[in-house]
Design a protein around this motif. Sequence first.
Motif, mmCIF file in Angstrom:
data_model
loop_
_atom_site.group_PDB
_atom_site.id
_atom_site.type_symbol
_atom_site.label_atom_id
_atom_site.label_comp_id
_atom_site.label_asym_id
_atom_site.label_seq_id
_atom_site.Cartn_x
_atom_site.Cartn_y
_atom_site.Cartn_z
ATOM 1 N N ASP A 42 0.831 -1.211 0.000
ATOM 2 C CA ASP A 42 0.000 0.000 0.000
ATOM 3 C C ASP A 42 0.863 1.257 0.000
ATOM 4 O O ASP A 42 0.586 2.226 -0.713
ATOM 5 C CB ASP A 42 -0.933 0.008 1.212
ATOM 6 C CG ASP A 42 -1.999 -1.075 1.147
ATOM 7 O OD1 ASP A 42 -2.229 -1.609 0.032
ATOM 8 O OD2 ASP A 42 -2.594 -1.394 2.191
ATOM 9 N N ARG A 43 1.922 1.235 0.790
ATOM 10 C CA ARG A 43 2.799 2.410 0.860
ATOM 11 C C ARG A 43 3.568 2.606 -0.441
ATOM 12 O O ARG A 43 3.770 3.749 -0.886
ATOM 13 C CB ARG A 43 3.773 2.257 2.031
ATOM 14 C CG ARG A 43 4.675 3.461 2.245
ATOM 15 C CD ARG A 43 3.873 4.745 2.427
ATOM 16 N NE ARG A 43 4.737 5.882 2.697
ATOM 17 C CZ ARG A 43 4.378 7.148 2.504
ATOM 18 N NH1 ARG A 43 3.150 7.435 2.041
ATOM 19 N NH2 ARG A 43 5.216 8.127 2.786
ATOM 20 N N GLU B 104 1.259 4.315 -2.775
ATOM 21 C CA GLU B 104 1.103 5.727 -2.390
ATOM 22 C C GLU B 104 2.296 6.554 -2.837
ATOM 23 O O GLU B 104 2.152 7.670 -3.358
ATOM 24 C CB GLU B 104 0.942 5.833 -0.867
ATOM 25 C CG GLU B 104 -0.366 5.315 -0.320
ATOM 26 C CD GLU B 104 -0.380 5.307 1.197
ATOM 27 O OE1 GLU B 104 0.604 5.750 1.803
ATOM 28 O OE2 GLU B 104 -1.391 4.825 1.779
#
Length: 273
Positions: free
Chosen positions: A262-263, A266
């Motif tokens: 997820d990071r 992002e």
Amino acid sequence: MNESTIAFIGAGNMASSIIGGLINNGWPTYQLIATARTEETLSDIREKFNIETTVDNHQAVGKADVIMLCVKPQVMKEVLTDLSSSIKPNALIISVAAGITMESLQKWGGEHLSIVRSMPNTPSLLQCGASGLYANNNVSNDHKKLTDDIFNAIGIAKWVDQESLIDAVIAVSGSGPAYYFLLMEIMEQVGSRLGLDNETSRQLTLQTALGAARMATESSVDAAELRRRITSPKGTTEQAIKTFQEQGLPELVEKAMNAAVDRSIELAEALKD
């Protein structure tokens, strides 16, 4: 022997590890060139590897069959946009910058470029790395073979056929060394609390990690089977493994790796132009 000249744009730790791996595997030093913003950085590279260096990126790129983009993600747009006019036809571009998508690389350098996104990890510094690779449609089989030669010099390399899987590579091998370092850190501390002196606990922990990794890489069976073979019924290891499982270690590891994915997504979004 490969006759390709490789230009390293940026001469930090990752570039240094790849250069060292190539030289150790017989790549001629006269076919390697590195650039950096300061002569201080370049003098270290020259002293260590005896290769050509320059502060002029265009000079290096003009000679290169392969261009390794080893700059920080935040300056990739500036560097690649500036270099686009100097890149030789049919040159191979390899980015080692985390979070910079193929879309951005092609936008800044040109849709015609042959580009590989790579995700090496820090053990590459010891020629013991694990790298993930993704190519755009312009990359030929010869380019892929050349990329394999480069990254196999610092460990192992695996291709993925979807760019999104680079995020999975980051979660497994890119960030993975830190997971093992954390477990080693905890085991050292607990060993000391159990009565071992700090250095004994440290050495036993590190040698155990090294031995387990060697057994896993050199064995013909998978990690699960190796674990079963040393987990005697009603023994000490079984009690420890049961505790890990009952306290949710498998689910926690999966949650942590998904957080890494997820990071990564992002960060890639934030670095898009």
